[in-house]
Design a protein around this motif. Structure first.
Motif, PDB file in Angstrom:
ATOM      1  N   ARG A 136       0.773  -1.232   0.000  1.00 25.28           N
ATOM      2  CA  ARG A 136       0.000   0.000   0.000  1.00 25.28           C
ATOM      3  C   ARG A 136       0.805   1.283   0.000  1.00 25.28           C
ATOM      4  O   ARG A 136       0.238   2.368   0.040  1.00 25.28           O
ATOM      5  CB  ARG A 136      -0.902   0.019   1.237  1.00 25.28           C
ATOM      6  N   MET A 137       2.128   1.190   0.044  1.00 25.47           N
ATOM      7  CA  MET A 137       2.876   2.431   0.164  1.00 25.47           C
ATOM      8  C   MET A 137       2.864   3.214  -1.155  1.00 25.47           C
ATOM      9  O   MET A 137       2.839   2.646  -2.237  1.00 25.47           O
ATOM     10  CB  MET A 137       4.314   2.141   0.576  1.00 25.47           C
ATOM     11  N   SER A 138       2.875   4.545  -1.003  1.00 20.69           N
ATOM     12  CA  SER A 138       2.933   5.414  -2.170  1.00 20.69           C
ATOM     13  C   SER A 138       4.169   6.300  -2.079  1.00 20.69           C
ATOM     14  O   SER A 138       4.666   6.576  -0.996  1.00 20.69           O
ATOM     15  CB  SER A 138       1.684   6.290  -2.245  1.00 20.69           C
ATOM     16  N   PHE A 139       4.589   6.742  -3.247  1.00 20.36           N
ATOM     17  CA  PHE A 139       5.817   7.531  -3.363  1.00 20.36           C
ATOM     18  C   PHE A 139       5.474   9.001  -3.537  1.00 20.36           C
ATOM     19  O   PHE A 139       4.500   9.335  -4.210  1.00 20.36           O
ATOM     20  CB  PHE A 139       6.592   7.011  -4.583  1.00 20.36           C
ATOM     21  N   GLY A 140       6.265   9.864  -2.917  1.00 18.42           N
ATOM     22  CA  GLY A 140       6.071  11.300  -3.105  1.00 18.42           C
ATOM     23  C   GLY A 140       7.409  11.993  -3.247  1.00 18.42           C
ATOM     24  O   GLY A 140       8.443  11.444  -2.873  1.00 18.42           O
ATOM     25  N   GLU A 141       7.396  13.199  -3.795  1.00 20.72           N
ATOM     26  CA  GLU A 141       8.674  13.887  -4.023  1.00 20.72           C
ATOM     27  C   GLU A 141       8.480  15.394  -4.087  1.00 20.72           C
ATOM     28  O   GLU A 141       7.364  15.892  -4.289  1.00 20.72           O
ATOM     29  CB  GLU A 141       9.303  13.404  -5.340  1.00 20.72           C
ATOM     30  N   ALA A 142       9.568  16.106  -3.928  1.00 17.16           N
ATOM     31  CA  ALA A 142       9.602  17.554  -4.126  1.00 17.16           C
ATOM     32  C   ALA A 142      11.002  17.916  -4.582  1.00 17.16           C
ATOM     33  O   ALA A 142      11.946  17.151  -4.366  1.00 17.16           O
ATOM     34  CB  ALA A 142       9.259  18.288  -2.833  1.00 17.16           C
ATOM     35  N   ARG A 143      11.100  19.051  -5.256  1.00 13.39           N
ATOM     36  CA  ARG A 143      12.406  19.485  -5.781  1.00 13.39           C
ATOM     37  C   ARG A 143      12.669  20.922  -5.400  1.00 13.39           C
ATOM     38  O   ARG A 143      11.759  21.745  -5.346  1.00 13.39           O
ATOM     39  CB  ARG A 143      12.413  19.413  -7.316  1.00 13.39           C
ATOM     40  N   LEU A 144      13.942  21.208  -5.192  1.00 14.25           N
ATOM     41  CA  LEU A 144      14.357  22.567  -4.869  1.00 14.25           C
ATOM     42  C   LEU A 144      15.541  22.879  -5.783  1.00 14.25           C
ATOM     43  O   LEU A 144      16.464  22.067  -5.882  1.00 14.25           O
ATOM     44  CB  LEU A 144      14.820  22.577  -3.417  1.00 14.25           C
ATOM     45  N   VAL A 145      15.501  24.015  -6.465  1.00 18.69           N
ATOM     46  CA  VAL A 145      16.629  24.395  -7.306  1.00 18.69           C
ATOM     47  C   VAL A 145      17.344  25.581  -6.680  1.00 18.69           C
ATOM     48  O   VAL A 145      16.718  26.589  -6.335  1.00 18.69           O
ATOM     49  CB  VAL A 145      16.162  24.719  -8.746  1.00 18.69           C
ATOM     50  N   LEU A 146      18.658  25.432  -6.502  1.00 18.80           N
ATOM     51  CA  LEU A 146      19.464  26.442  -5.823  1.00 18.80           C
ATOM     52  C   LEU A 146      20.534  26.972  -6.751  1.00 18.80           C
ATOM     53  O   LEU A 146      21.255  26.196  -7.372  1.00 18.80           O
ATOM     54  CB  LEU A 146      20.187  25.815  -4.623  1.00 18.80           C
ATOM     55  N   ARG A 147      20.651  28.286  -6.786  1.00 20.44           N
ATOM     56  CA  ARG A 147      21.724  28.908  -7.577  1.00 20.44           C
ATOM     57  C   ARG A 147      22.656  29.654  -6.645  1.00 20.44           C
ATOM     58  O   ARG A 147      22.201  30.382  -5.766  1.00 20.44           O
ATOM     59  CB  ARG A 147      21.123  29.894  -8.589  1.00 20.44           C
ATOM     60  N   GLY A 148      23.947  29.437  -6.848  1.00 15.80           N
ATOM     61  CA  GLY A 148      24.926  30.241  -6.111  1.00 15.80           C
ATOM     62  C   GLY A 148      25.321  29.700  -4.753  1.00 15.80           C
ATOM     63  O   GLY A 148      26.007  30.379  -3.990  1.00 15.80           O
ATOM     64  N   THR A 189      12.515  12.741  -1.451  1.00 15.85           N
ATOM     65  CA  THR A 189      11.621  11.632  -1.774  1.00 15.85           C
ATOM     66  C   THR A 189      11.195  10.925  -0.497  1.00 15.85           C
ATOM     67  O   THR A 189      11.902  10.947   0.517  1.00 15.85           O
ATOM     68  CB  THR A 189      12.298  10.626  -2.712  1.00 15.85           C
ATOM     69  N   CYS A 190      10.057  10.254  -0.595  1.00 14.97           N
ATOM     70  CA  CYS A 190       9.433   9.750   0.622  1.00 14.97           C
ATOM     71  C   CYS A 190       8.363   8.722   0.259  1.00 14.97           C
ATOM     72  O   CYS A 190       7.742   8.805  -0.808  1.00 14.97           O
ATOM     73  CB  CYS A 190       8.820  10.979   1.291  1.00 14.97           C
ATOM     74  N   TYR A 191       8.187   7.745   1.108  1.00 14.70           N
ATOM     75  CA  TYR A 191       7.079   6.806   0.954  1.00 14.70           C
ATOM     76  C   TYR A 191       6.096   7.037   2.100  1.00 14.70           C
ATOM     77  O   TYR A 191       6.508   7.239   3.244  1.00 14.70           O
ATOM     78  CB  TYR A 191       7.568   5.359   1.010  1.00 14.70           C
ATOM     79  N   SER A 192       4.800   7.005   1.788  1.00 12.73           N
ATOM     80  CA  SER A 192       3.795   7.073   2.857  1.00 12.73           C
ATOM     81  C   SER A 192       2.542   6.322   2.398  1.00 12.73           C
ATOM     82  O   SER A 192       2.524   5.752   1.306  1.00 12.73           O
ATOM     83  CB  SER A 192       3.487   8.525   3.208  1.00 12.73           C
ATOM     84  N   THR A 193       1.514   6.326   3.239  1.00 18.25           N
ATOM     85  CA  THR A 193       0.335   5.501   2.915  1.00 18.25           C
ATOM     86  C   THR A 193      -0.454   6.045   1.734  1.00 18.25           C
ATOM     87  O   THR A 193      -1.110   5.295   1.027  1.00 18.25           O
ATOM     88  CB  THR A 193      -0.582   5.374   4.142  1.00 18.25           C
ATOM     89  N   THR A 194      -0.412   7.355   1.515  1.00 19.98           N
ATOM     90  CA  THR A 194      -1.056   7.916   0.320  1.00 19.98           C
ATOM     91  C   THR A 194      -0.040   8.775  -0.422  1.00 19.98           C
ATOM     92  O   THR A 194       0.919   9.281   0.178  1.00 19.98           O
ATOM     93  CB  THR A 194      -2.271   8.813   0.668  1.00 19.98           C
ATOM     94  N   GLU A 195      -0.284   8.973  -1.704  1.00 22.17           N
ATOM     95  CA  GLU A 195       0.619   9.799  -2.495  1.00 22.17           C
ATOM     96  C   GLU A 195       0.570  11.247  -2.007  1.00 22.17           C
ATOM     97  O   GLU A 195       1.588  11.937  -1.942  1.00 22.17           O
ATOM     98  CB  GLU A 195       0.203   9.715  -3.972  1.00 22.17           C
ATOM     99  N   GLU A 196      -0.632  11.677  -1.645  1.00 20.57           N
ATOM    100  CA  GLU A 196      -0.817  13.048  -1.166  1.00 20.57           C
ATOM    101  C   GLU A 196       0.044  13.290   0.071  1.00 20.57           C
ATOM    102  O   GLU A 196       0.753  14.296   0.185  1.00 20.57           O
ATOM    103  CB  GLU A 196      -2.304  13.243  -0.847  1.00 20.57           C
ATOM    104  N   ASP A 197      -0.025  12.331   0.982  1.00 17.79           N
ATOM    105  CA  ASP A 197       0.736  12.440   2.219  1.00 17.79           C
ATOM    106  C   ASP A 197       2.244  12.403   1.946  1.00 17.79           C
ATOM    107  O   ASP A 197       3.008  13.180   2.533  1.00 17.79           O
ATOM    108  CB  ASP A 197       0.316  11.282   3.139  1.00 17.79           C
ATOM    109  N   ALA A 198       2.644  11.510   1.044  1.00 16.80           N
ATOM    110  CA  ALA A 198       4.076  11.394   0.719  1.00 16.80           C
ATOM    111  C   ALA A 198       4.584  12.692   0.087  1.00 16.80           C
ATOM    112  O   ALA A 198       5.666  13.183   0.427  1.00 16.80           O
ATOM    113  CB  ALA A 198       4.310  10.207  -0.214  1.00 16.80           C
ATOM    114  N   ASN A 199       3.781  13.262  -0.818  1.00 15.77           N
ATOM    115  CA  ASN A 199       4.172  14.528  -1.432  1.00 15.77           C
ATOM    116  C   ASN A 199       4.255  15.646  -0.394  1.00 15.77           C
ATOM    117  O   ASN A 199       5.138  16.502  -0.456  1.00 15.77           O
ATOM    118  CB  ASN A 199       3.173  14.912  -2.534  1.00 15.77           C
TER     119      ASN A 199
END
Lengths: 264, 264
Positions: free
Chosen positions: B176-188, B229-239
């Motif tokens: 039942r696990m779902s995958f979620g992610e976020a990205r951060l772009v850094l300059r300098g 990145t992260c796994y949680s019970t729902t994709e919404e939660d993981a994100n």
């Protein structure tokens, strides 16, 4: 010692975020230097996984191992510790590596923080290789009867270090064999019809590896690329052997299917 | 059973002629289905190599294995024999697979040559999976406590079979696990300066994996993408968990370096 294994280290490869172009770039280079890549293994940023992947390569008889990734300043850059763990070596500050890093940061007036100093902590007995593009030095660890190179994961850094420092060194270890190849492009002959002809060509051209690559359908005709590869004492000779096999297949195809393949 | 291994079979991958896009495509899909790809292993078209790579995956505790390549009609398509060898199974004509192949060729009025019939020779007990794009059926072999899927190497065929037949089946096995992610772009901000901040964010966001990817220098400034990145019970939660970690890092970076990162 022509057998090589490539170990690619990085979670980003295992979640499919990044395609492993480093491995194909290295495999192409090593092949053209006369080496034979036996395996490419992708493992996570994990000490146990790194150590076991190297241990398994050695157990398979591989004495030339190239890793990519995991040399940077962050917590999950742990390739050098994994290699040290595999061989039971202490980790210690490598003065030569520290000088390389100091030179990079010193020229910018930046201080040597713990994260930056971390990139100079090497397995005892390993040597740094300068990184002409980035900061983290690469590593070379000589074994009793082999060698491990640890290269960075950033492609531009990995490629520059391989071309400038590693290629020449491993060419000596790889011995005298050279790689050769030829290609044949076929339109309108399905792979299943080609199969018996490939068997005929293989029987006549022992030592040449013949591989068909179905490329799908183009303008209603199946498109196949046949790749002939071979090792011999000179590149010229290897190319000639591959071309002769290609020419044999071209004749058989023309005779049987009335299709003229293009040799490239 | 969320641990998966991908075994890519083909000499063309080991000589660097082809980049292993199949593995990254599959790894991405499997991750988004909640699975964790432990290893990607590339081996040659060789019975012993194929069998040992599967044996090693099972020894590591992997119970969901996906192979790509080596299902076609030519002499070096030997994946199914390698799998049979690994499990001590006989190879035999699979009537269901033969029907699938007959339907493909019969519709074109082509005869069933030995090369075509070869694609229906399966390990005993395995089941064919229809190939909506090409000819060679894929294979599913149920083990006592696991499963091996053998998919073709041609990307369009592999992708179609995975999407149509495999994804839904393995989703059930992956749990039942779902995958979620976020990205951060850094300059300098150089990666070595970022490292201590990543440690802080990790300590506060246990369960979120934080990975920095140096992307080189752009307009004189170092460019880094940080992937959460992260796994949680729902994709919404993981994100959400991943985004919170990204937001924590963004605040730390802004405070320390006066640089505003972009979250994507």
């Amino acid at each position: 010692m022509s057998q090589v294994e490539i170990i690619s280290i990085g979670n980003e490869l295992l979640i499919g975020k990044v395609t492993n172009t480093n491995a194909s770039w290295l495999a192409d280079k090593i092949t053209r230097l006369g080496g034979r890549v036996r395996r490419i293994v992708v493992v996570a940023d994990d000490l146990g996984e790194i150590a076991s992947s190297i241990r398994e390569a050695i157990a398979r008889g591989t004495r030339l191992i190239i890793t990519t990734g995991g040399l940077g300043p962050t917590y999950d850059d742990m390739t050098l510790s994994g290699i040290a763990g595999c061989f039971g070596l202490e980790m210690e500050v490598n003065e030569e590596a520290l000088d390389l890093i100091k030179a990079k940061y010193g020229s910018k007036g930046w201080e040597l923080t713990p994260a930056r100093r971390k990139m100079a902590v090497f397995p005892r007995g390993a040597r740094p290789i300068p990184n002409p593009v980035g900061t983290a030095p690469a590593m070379k660890l000589e074994l009793k009867d082999g060698v491990v190179y640890a290269l960075p994961g950033v492609p531009s850094e990995m490629e520059a270090i391989f071309d400038e420092y590693v290629a020449k060194e491993i060419k000596e270890r790889l011995g005298r064999m050279s790689f050769g190849e030829a290609r044949l492009v076929l339109r309108g002959v399905p792979e299943s019809s080609l199969a018996p002809l490939l068997d005929e060509v293989r029987a006549k051209n022992v030592g040449v590896y013949v591989k068909s690559h179905p490329k799908g359908v183009e303008a209603g005709q199946s498109l196949i690329e046949v790749h002939f590869t071979c090792y011999s004492t000179t590149e010229e000779d290897a190319n000639k052997l591959a071309s002769e096999a290609a020419s044999d297949l071209a004749k058989l195809v023309e005779k049987k299917f009335n299709v003229r393949p293009s040799i490239t």
